[in-house]
Design a protein around this motif. Structure first.
Motif, PDB file in Angstrom:
ATOM      1  N   ALA A 278       0.885  -1.217  -0.031  1.00 64.46           N
ATOM      2  CA  ALA A 278       0.209  -0.068   0.069  1.00 64.46           C
ATOM      3  C   ALA A 278       0.746   1.277   0.053  1.00 64.46           C
ATOM      4  CB  ALA A 278      -0.803   0.061   1.094  1.00 64.46           C
ATOM      5  N   ASN A 279       2.064   1.137   0.594  1.00 68.93           N
ATOM      6  CA  ASN A 279       3.108   2.298   0.579  1.00 68.93           C
ATOM      7  C   ASN A 279       4.049   2.252  -0.447  1.00 68.93           C
ATOM      8  OD1 ASN A 279       1.413   3.175   2.795  1.00 68.93           O
ATOM      9  ND2 ASN A 279       2.795   2.292   4.409  1.00 68.93           N
ATOM     10  N   GLY A 280       3.865   1.811  -1.373  1.00 62.57           N
ATOM     11  CA  GLY A 280       4.763   1.987  -2.608  1.00 62.57           C
ATOM     12  C   GLY A 280       5.436   0.972  -3.240  1.00 62.57           C
ATOM     13  N   MET A 281       5.132  -0.325  -2.728  1.00 63.94           N
ATOM     14  CA  MET A 281       5.713  -1.483  -3.908  1.00 63.94           C
ATOM     15  C   MET A 281       4.836  -1.478  -5.074  1.00 63.94           C
ATOM     16  SD  MET A 281       6.048  -5.686  -2.918  1.00 63.94           S
ATOM     17  CE  MET A 281       7.652  -5.488  -1.669  1.00 63.94           C
ATOM     18  N   HIS A 282       5.441  -1.125  -6.018  1.00 64.17           N
ATOM     19  CA  HIS A 282       4.908  -0.909  -7.157  1.00 64.17           C
ATOM     20  C   HIS A 282       4.351  -2.151  -8.108  1.00 64.17           C
ATOM     21  CE1 HIS A 282       5.503   3.497  -6.915  1.00 64.17           C
ATOM     22  NE2 HIS A 282       6.785   3.336  -6.733  1.00 64.17           N
ATOM     23  N   LEU A 283       3.443  -2.730  -7.854  1.00 63.91           N
ATOM     24  CA  LEU A 283       2.851  -4.061  -8.454  1.00 63.91           C
ATOM     25  C   LEU A 283       1.556  -3.662  -8.920  1.00 63.91           C
ATOM     26  CD1 LEU A 283       3.407  -6.432  -5.314  1.00 63.91           C
ATOM     27  CD2 LEU A 283       5.021  -5.995  -7.183  1.00 63.91           C
ATOM     28  N   ASP A 284       1.491  -4.334 -10.114  1.00 63.26           N
ATOM     29  CA  ASP A 284       0.040  -4.103 -10.871  1.00 63.26           C
ATOM     30  C   ASP A 284      -1.084  -5.113 -10.361  1.00 63.26           C
ATOM     31  OD1 ASP A 284       0.252  -6.715 -12.307  1.00 63.26           O
ATOM     32  OD2 ASP A 284       1.311  -6.165 -13.742  1.00 63.26           O
ATOM     33  N   GLU A 285      -2.161  -4.626 -10.932  1.00 65.83           N
ATOM     34  CA  GLU A 285      -3.194  -5.417 -10.036  1.00 65.83           C
ATOM     35  C   GLU A 285      -2.984  -6.861 -10.244  1.00 65.83           C
ATOM     36  OE1 GLU A 285      -6.536  -5.648  -7.691  1.00 65.83           O
ATOM     37  OE2 GLU A 285      -5.236  -3.997  -8.021  1.00 65.83           O
ATOM     38  N   ALA A 286      -2.768  -7.276 -11.243  1.00 66.57           N
ATOM     39  CA  ALA A 286      -2.681  -8.817 -11.670  1.00 66.57           C
ATOM     40  C   ALA A 286      -1.489  -9.516 -10.543  1.00 66.57           C
ATOM     41  CB  ALA A 286      -2.251  -9.280 -12.883  1.00 66.57           C
ATOM     42  N   VAL A 287      -0.439  -9.022 -10.381  1.00 67.10           N
ATOM     43  CA  VAL A 287       0.457  -9.501  -9.380  1.00 67.10           C
ATOM     44  C   VAL A 287       0.039  -9.425  -8.019  1.00 67.10           C
ATOM     45  CG1 VAL A 287       2.785  -9.016  -8.307  1.00 67.10           C
ATOM     46  CG2 VAL A 287       2.563  -8.934 -10.943  1.00 67.10           C
ATOM     47  N   ARG A 288      -0.696  -8.173  -7.460  1.00 67.55           N
ATOM     48  CA  ARG A 288      -1.142  -8.016  -6.435  1.00 67.55           C
ATOM     49  C   ARG A 288      -2.417  -9.205  -5.991  1.00 67.55           C
ATOM     50  NH1 ARG A 288      -1.894  -2.110  -4.081  1.00 67.55           N
ATOM     51  NH2 ARG A 288      -0.137  -1.231  -5.332  1.00 67.55           N
ATOM     52  N   GLN A 289      -3.270  -9.463  -6.961  1.00 68.79           N
ATOM     53  CA  GLN A 289      -4.112 -10.786  -6.981  1.00 68.79           C
ATOM     54  C   GLN A 289      -3.285 -11.972  -6.567  1.00 68.79           C
ATOM     55  OE1 GLN A 289      -7.467 -10.248  -6.245  1.00 68.79           O
ATOM     56  NE2 GLN A 289      -6.903  -8.063  -6.082  1.00 68.79           N
ATOM     57  N   GLY A 290      -2.337 -12.154  -7.598  1.00 70.39           N
ATOM     58  CA  GLY A 290      -1.976 -13.309  -7.380  1.00 70.39           C
ATOM     59  C   GLY A 290      -0.957 -13.561  -6.124  1.00 70.39           C
ATOM     60  N   LEU A 291      -0.495 -12.494  -5.569  1.00 69.64           N
ATOM     61  CA  LEU A 291       0.184 -12.441  -4.172  1.00 69.64           C
ATOM     62  C   LEU A 291      -0.821 -13.007  -3.283  1.00 69.64           C
ATOM     63  CD1 LEU A 291       2.383 -12.118  -2.176  1.00 69.64           C
ATOM     64  CD2 LEU A 291       1.766  -9.547  -2.163  1.00 69.64           C
ATOM     65  N   HIS A 292      -2.026 -12.373  -3.054  1.00 69.93           N
ATOM     66  CA  HIS A 292      -3.182 -12.338  -2.408  1.00 69.93           C
ATOM     67  C   HIS A 292      -3.476 -14.108  -2.328  1.00 69.93           C
ATOM     68  CE1 HIS A 292      -6.781 -11.915  -0.106  1.00 69.93           C
ATOM     69  NE2 HIS A 292      -7.578 -12.479  -0.942  1.00 69.93           N
ATOM     70  N   ARG A 293      -3.636 -14.627  -3.740  1.00 70.28           N
ATOM     71  CA  ARG A 293      -3.974 -16.084  -3.850  1.00 70.28           C
ATOM     72  C   ARG A 293      -2.864 -16.879  -3.265  1.00 70.28           C
ATOM     73  NH1 ARG A 293      -5.685 -14.138  -8.542  1.00 70.28           N
ATOM     74  NH2 ARG A 293      -3.826 -15.178  -9.752  1.00 70.28           N
ATOM     75  N   CYS A 294      -1.666 -16.399  -3.288  1.00 70.14           N
ATOM     76  CA  CYS A 294      -0.362 -17.246  -2.754  1.00 70.14           C
ATOM     77  C   CYS A 294      -0.370 -17.350  -1.193  1.00 70.14           C
ATOM     78  CB  CYS A 294       0.873 -16.745  -3.271  1.00 70.14           C
ATOM     79  SG  CYS A 294       1.190 -17.026  -4.689  1.00 70.14           S
ATOM     80  N   LEU A 295      -0.798 -16.262  -0.643  1.00 67.70           N
ATOM     81  CA  LEU A 295      -0.941 -15.973   0.869  1.00 67.70           C
ATOM     82  C   LEU A 295      -2.138 -17.120   1.566  1.00 67.70           C
ATOM     83  CD1 LEU A 295      -0.242 -12.321   1.205  1.00 67.70           C
ATOM     84  CD2 LEU A 295       1.565 -14.323   2.041  1.00 67.70           C
ATOM     85  N   LEU A 296      -3.313 -17.045   0.673  1.00 64.30           N
ATOM     86  CA  LEU A 296      -4.541 -17.722   0.986  1.00 64.30           C
ATOM     87  C   LEU A 296      -4.049 -19.198   0.877  1.00 64.30           C
ATOM     88  CD1 LEU A 296      -7.391 -16.081  -0.803  1.00 64.30           C
ATOM     89  CD2 LEU A 296      -6.851 -16.130   1.948  1.00 64.30           C
ATOM     90  N   SER A 297      -3.000 -19.744   0.011  1.00 60.63           N
ATOM     91  CA  SER A 297      -2.705 -20.932  -0.304  1.00 60.63           C
ATOM     92  C   SER A 297      -2.010 -21.416   0.911  1.00 60.63           C
ATOM     93  CB  SER A 297      -2.045 -21.289  -1.541  1.00 60.63           C
ATOM     94  OG  SER A 297      -1.610 -22.481  -1.722  1.00 60.63           O
ATOM     95  N   MET A 298      -1.017 -20.513   1.410  1.00 55.86           N
ATOM     96  CA  MET A 298      -0.440 -20.685   2.674  1.00 55.86           C
ATOM     97  C   MET A 298      -1.203 -20.976   3.885  1.00 55.86           C
ATOM     98  SD  MET A 298       3.079 -18.251   2.253  1.00 55.86           S
ATOM     99  CE  MET A 298       3.980 -17.961   0.730  1.00 55.86           C
ATOM    100  N   ARG A 299      -2.108 -20.300   3.953  1.00 52.57           N
ATOM    101  CA  ARG A 299      -3.126 -20.423   5.045  1.00 52.57           C
ATOM    102  C   ARG A 299      -3.691 -21.654   5.073  1.00 52.57           C
ATOM    103  NH1 ARG A 299      -6.256 -15.663   7.466  1.00 52.57           N
ATOM    104  NH2 ARG A 299      -4.872 -13.936   7.662  1.00 52.57           N
TER     105      ARG A 299
END
Length: 333
Positions: A278-299
């Motif tokens: 949120a504070n400046g790591m410049h990621l496009d929306e597709a990468v952000r959503q992919g990261l979110h899914r990776c973290l859910l998979s770790m959960r």
């Protein structure tokens, strides 16, 4: 020893296609020679290896989910071969198998392995390769090199009756149980490939290692009785007991405390990663959503690990005092 319930403050998901995935894996292990038809008929469903795969394949394509389930089966069955060759003192056969597995990891297409384990692994790796770039594949194969090397070291330790220090064991276990490789494959479940700068960020790496440690130690807790019967020193409880000079119950309690701390580490790192994005790591929306899914998979890994161990005959039906369990086949015959 009764293993207490291990609470995790969130719920894991299970793949709704689990039944068909497990049925296909049952056929695959037989076609690949990783289980005989008789053994598969008697034990495959009860061992529930493929079911574990469906506890971290939520969101994957159907092909990706099948890869995860098949590889889960493969790893447990290869671990049985590892046990068998240690117990039977067949070092030469182990070294030959390790050589073939290393060859398969680096050239899954050109390998001419003559043992079912490397042949079956080659089948899986050929199915994974098209999903990712060369950069990702190099990371993945490097992690596989670590997995093979760690299992080789465990072979030597157990053959000599040696044990690691606590810190050395933790590092070794991250690789020997292959969890560091499985954390690459959360990207398969998430249908994404994380850019290197994100994957290697301190916050993401803390999420990875926290999940790796929690799941590895959960497996150690549930396999303690089976592994003590096999004189297997590669268990966090055994290592703590020997290092501290304490009883098993005290070592189990320390392990549970360590696991709880790793879940807290995961949650903090997950939150910090969200703030950093949120504070400046410049990621496009597709990468952000992919990261979110990776973290859910770790959960999913963390939340589902304890419950799965409580349904698998690998742990429920292990015969005390028996070094080679009845489901452990000699695949080299």
């Amino acid at each position: 020893m009764q293993i207490p319930s291990i609470p995790v403050p969130y719920t894991g998901r299970i793949d709704p296609r689990a039944r068909s995935i497990c049925a296909q894996s049952k056929d695959w292990v037989q076609r690949m020679g990783m289980m005989s038809p008789g053994m598969a008929a008697e034990y495959f469903d009860r061992l529930a290896y493929a079911q574990l795969g469906t506890r971290y394949s939520y969101g994957a394509t159907r092909e990706g989910a099948q890869i995860l389930a098949d590889l889960t089966c493969w790893f447990f069955l290869w671990d049985d071969q590892h046990d068998r060759l240690i117990i039977e003192g067949k070092e030469h056969e182990w070294r030959r198998q390790v050589t073939q597995i290393r060859e398969v990891v680096h050239d899954p297409v050109g390998s001419n392995a003559d043992h079912p384990a490397p042949r079956a692994l080659g089948d899986i790796l050929r199915r994974i390769r098209p999903h990712f770039s060369g950069v990702w594949w190099r990371r993945f194969t490097q992690h596989w090199d670590g997995v093979v090397a760690a299992n080789d070291r465990e072979f030597d330790n157990r053959s000599a009756g040696a044990s690691e220090t606590i810190d050395n064991y933790i590092e070794l276990r991250r690789r020997s149980v292959a969890m560091i490789m499985w954390m690459d494959l959360v990207e398969l479940a998430a249908q994404t490939e994380l850019p290197p700068q994100l994957y290697h960020s301190p916050e993401y790496q803390t999420c990875v290692t926290a999940t790796v440690d929690y799941c590895a130690w959960c497996n150690d807790l549930h396999s303690l009785a089976k592994e003590r019967s096999a004189a297997d020193t590669s268990n966090i409880v055994t290592v703590i007991s020997q290092a501290r000079g304490c009883g098993l119950e005290t070592a189990v309690e320390e392990t549970l405390q360590r696991m709880a701390a790793r879940i807290e580490d995961f949650l903090r790192a997950e939150q910090m990663l969200t703030i950093r994005i949120a504070n400046g790591m410049h990621l496009d929306e597709a990468v952000r959503q992919g990261l979110h899914r990776c973290l859910l998979s770790m959960r999913d890994w963390n939340a589902n690990m304890d419950a799965w161990h409580r349904i698998s005959a690998r742990y429920l039906d292990a015969t005390p005092g028996v070094r080679l369990q009845h489901y452990n086949e000699d695949l080299a015959r």
